[in-house]
Design a protein around this motif. Structure first.
Motif, PDB file in Angstrom:
ATOM      1  N   LEU A   1      51.757  44.421  11.481  1.00  0.00           N
ATOM      2  CA  LEU A   1      52.622  45.263  12.049  1.00  0.00           C
ATOM      3  C   LEU A   1      51.775  46.121  13.035  1.00  0.00           C
ATOM      4  CD1 LEU A   1      55.307  47.063  11.873  1.00  0.00           C
ATOM      5  CD2 LEU A   1      54.134  48.375  10.095  1.00  0.00           C
ATOM      6  N   PHE A   2      52.271  45.881  14.390  1.00  0.00           N
ATOM      7  CA  PHE A   2      51.368  46.706  15.345  1.00  0.00           C
ATOM      8  C   PHE A   2      50.189  46.226  15.673  1.00  0.00           C
ATOM      9  CE2 PHE A   2      54.491  49.984  13.998  1.00  0.00           C
ATOM     10  CZ  PHE A   2      55.381  50.111  15.065  1.00  0.00           C
ATOM     11  N   GLY A   3      50.028  44.779  15.065  1.00  0.00           N
ATOM     12  CA  GLY A   3      48.735  44.297  15.453  1.00  0.00           C
ATOM     13  C   GLY A   3      47.699  44.113  14.087  1.00  0.00           C
ATOM     14  N   ALA A   4      48.072  45.012  13.214  1.00  0.00           N
ATOM     15  CA  ALA A   4      47.096  44.885  11.874  1.00  0.00           C
ATOM     16  C   ALA A   4      47.816  44.372  10.747  1.00  0.00           C
ATOM     17  CB  ALA A   4      46.873  46.542  11.904  1.00  0.00           C
TER      18      ALA A   4
ATOM     19  N   ALA B   1      45.630  44.306  19.692  1.00  0.00           N
ATOM     20  CA  ALA B   1      46.974  43.904  19.899  1.00  0.00           C
ATOM     21  C   ALA B   1      47.086  44.237  21.155  1.00  0.00           C
ATOM     22  CB  ALA B   1      47.749  44.519  18.765  1.00  0.00           C
ATOM     23  N   TRP B   2      47.107  45.354  21.826  1.00  0.00           N
ATOM     24  CA  TRP B   2      47.500  45.916  23.169  1.00  0.00           C
ATOM     25  C   TRP B   2      46.713  45.026  24.180  1.00  0.00           C
ATOM     26  CZ3 TRP B   2      44.563  48.456  26.967  1.00  0.00           C
ATOM     27  CH2 TRP B   2      45.214  48.847  28.101  1.00  0.00           C
ATOM     28  N   GLN B   3      45.274  44.759  23.869  1.00  0.00           N
ATOM     29  CA  GLN B   3      44.482  43.924  25.083  1.00  0.00           C
ATOM     30  C   GLN B   3      45.251  42.523  24.896  1.00  0.00           C
ATOM     31  OE1 GLN B   3      40.433  44.313  23.648  1.00  0.00           O
ATOM     32  NE2 GLN B   3      40.340  46.479  24.426  1.00  0.00           N
ATOM     33  N   GLU B   4      45.351  41.954  23.755  1.00  0.00           N
ATOM     34  CA  GLU B   4      45.721  40.855  23.740  1.00  0.00           C
ATOM     35  C   GLU B   4      47.268  40.412  24.451  1.00  0.00           C
ATOM     36  OE1 GLU B   4      45.912  39.766  19.671  1.00  0.00           O
ATOM     37  OE2 GLU B   4      44.045  39.181  19.347  1.00  0.00           O
TER      38      GLU B   4
ATOM     39  N   ALA C   1      37.103  45.591  14.258  1.00  0.00           N
ATOM     40  CA  ALA C   1      38.432  45.120  14.080  1.00  0.00           C
ATOM     41  C   ALA C   1      38.471  44.439  15.488  1.00  0.00           C
ATOM     42  CB  ALA C   1      39.289  46.267  13.863  1.00  0.00           C
ATOM     43  N   LEU C   2      38.079  45.103  16.710  1.00  0.00           N
ATOM     44  CA  LEU C   2      38.042  44.767  18.016  1.00  0.00           C
ATOM     45  C   LEU C   2      37.747  43.548  18.336  1.00  0.00           C
ATOM     46  CD1 LEU C   2      37.752  48.017  20.342  1.00  0.00           C
ATOM     47  CD2 LEU C   2      39.595  46.194  20.350  1.00  0.00           C
TER      48      LEU C   2
ATOM     49  N   GLY D   1      41.406  49.932  15.608  1.00  0.00           N
ATOM     50  CA  GLY D   1      40.641  48.746  16.444  1.00  0.00           C
ATOM     51  C   GLY D   1      41.542  47.605  16.708  1.00  0.00           C
ATOM     52  N   HIS D   2      42.593  47.460  15.611  1.00  0.00           N
ATOM     53  CA  HIS D   2      43.643  46.510  15.469  1.00  0.00           C
ATOM     54  C   HIS D   2      44.634  46.698  16.385  1.00  0.00           C
ATOM     55  CE1 HIS D   2      42.216  44.306  12.206  1.00  0.00           C
ATOM     56  NE2 HIS D   2      42.050  45.106  11.154  1.00  0.00           N
ATOM     57  N   PHE D   3      45.122  48.123  16.555  1.00  0.00           N
ATOM     58  CA  PHE D   3      45.881  48.450  17.537  1.00  0.00           C
ATOM     59  C   PHE D   3      45.397  48.220  19.020  1.00  0.00           C
ATOM     60  CE2 PHE D   3      47.399  52.185  14.423  1.00  0.00           C
ATOM     61  CZ  PHE D   3      48.173  51.110  13.728  1.00  0.00           C
TER      62      PHE D   3
END
Length: 341
Positions: free
Chosen positions: A261-264, A311-314, A250-251, A306-308
């Motif tokens: 929703l929250f990156g996912a 999204a935080w990294q982005e 996912a990352l 991984g999606h969370f």
């Protein structure tokens, strides 16, 4: 007179000096033709144990074959790419720090590509069990794959979209250096990072090479033994592997479409919930195959994690770019500002 190096063996390692010692013992004991020039590059991926001291101590009996490189940024793919750039040989052989190559592995690696007119090759990865494996493990093809066991005895030329087995995996790989460099090396978004067991840097490089039209062959004469400790014979180990693998995928995944929703992706929450409920019910009922359901639910949850993280990294990267842009614009206007923390 120093012989030119024809083949470079690369071993990336992170905080596993005791395991690495056995790998290096097996490499330095290789039986090779008198005229073959070869070297071993140990790429230390920011280890904090005795890895550097171990390699330095073993250099004295390596007859000039052993070299040490330090890769300060975590990531196995980064370490491998550093080794590829530093390698002197036109052929690159790759193995892991928990693997013992057969005594003829280097000699076979040096000629297997020419014999098959190939750009890449791999071979058997045989298990060396520290303890007797349980039946639930031996009966599961999926779990044996997670242990990187490859026991096929017939050679085969790999094809895009071909049969599932055999495959060429990271514990036992040989490539022409030019072919690796033409692809830019290993994808640094894939592969283990420190203790996180992200993966697929090996299958990705094979897939990209095949799509480039290059020949890759599975040759069983190219053989290594994978040392499997007692700790990997427990279900908890496979739970962690599945979670990390899904999180890493996912990352490293491509762009996502549809509502999130929250990156996912929103559908992923429903899917994860269904899988978690199913695995719970089947485990409580002790149904056959319940552990596979547990792994499926952990894969779904790991992908959410991984999606969370992605999204935080982005968001963090976007914020850093905005701060840099504001700072540059203000400097152009003659203002003095501090970038956002």
């Amino acid at each position: 007179m120093t012989r030119p190096v024809a083949i470079s063996v690369i071993v990336a390692t992170h905080n596993r000096a005791p395991l690495l010692r056995e790998t290096l013992d097996a490499l330095l004991a290789q039986a090779t033709p008198a005229g073959l020039g070869w070297e071993v590059l140990v790429v230390d991926n920011r280890s904090t144990d005795g890895t550097r001291a171990l390699v330095q101590a073993m250099t004295a009996r390596s007859r000039g074959r052993l070299r040490y490189l330090f890769a300060p940024r975590l990531g196995k793919s980064r370490a491998l790419n550093l080794g590829i750039e530093a390698a002197r040989g036109a052929v690159i052989a790759l193995t892991d720090d928990d693997v013992s190559p057969a005594v003829d592995w280097v000699a076979t690696a040096a000629e297997v590509l020419d014999r098959w007119a190939a750009d890449g090759a791999g071979g058997r990865i045989l298990p060396r069990w520290e303890a007797a494996p349980p039946s639930w493990l031996l009966e599961s093809e999926r779990l044996l794959d997670y242990l990187a066991i490859m026991e096929f005895t017939e050679p085969e030329i790999l094809r895009v979209g071909g049969a599932r087995y055999p495959q060429v995996w990271g514990a036992n790989m040989v490539f022409r250096r030019d072919a690796l460099r033409s692809l830019g090396g290993f994808d640094t978004m894939l592969g283990p990072v420190g203790r996180r067991r992200y993966c697929e840097e090996d299958t990705d490089i094979v897939r990209r090479m095949l799509r480039q039209g290059r020949r890759i062959v599975y040759d069983p004469w190219l053989t290594v033994s994978h040392r499997i400790p007692r700790a990997r014979l427990r279900r908890a180990y496979f739970r962690r592997v599945v979670w990390d693998k899904a999180e890493g995928q996912a990352l490293a995944g491509g762009s996502l479409s549809g509502p999130r929703l929250f990156g996912a992706p929103r559908w992923h929450y429903r899917c994860a919930g269904v899988m978690l409920l199913r695995s719970t019910l089947r485990s409580m009922a002790r149904r056959p195959g319940a552990f596979d359901n547990v792994l499926d639910s952990l894969a779904a949850l790991g992908a959410l994690a991984g999606h969370f993280k992605r999204a935080w990294q982005e968001r963090r990267g976007h914020g850093a770019k905005e701060a840099a842009s504001r700072t540059w614009t203000s400097q152009q206007r003659g203002e003095l500002v501090a970038p956002d923390a």
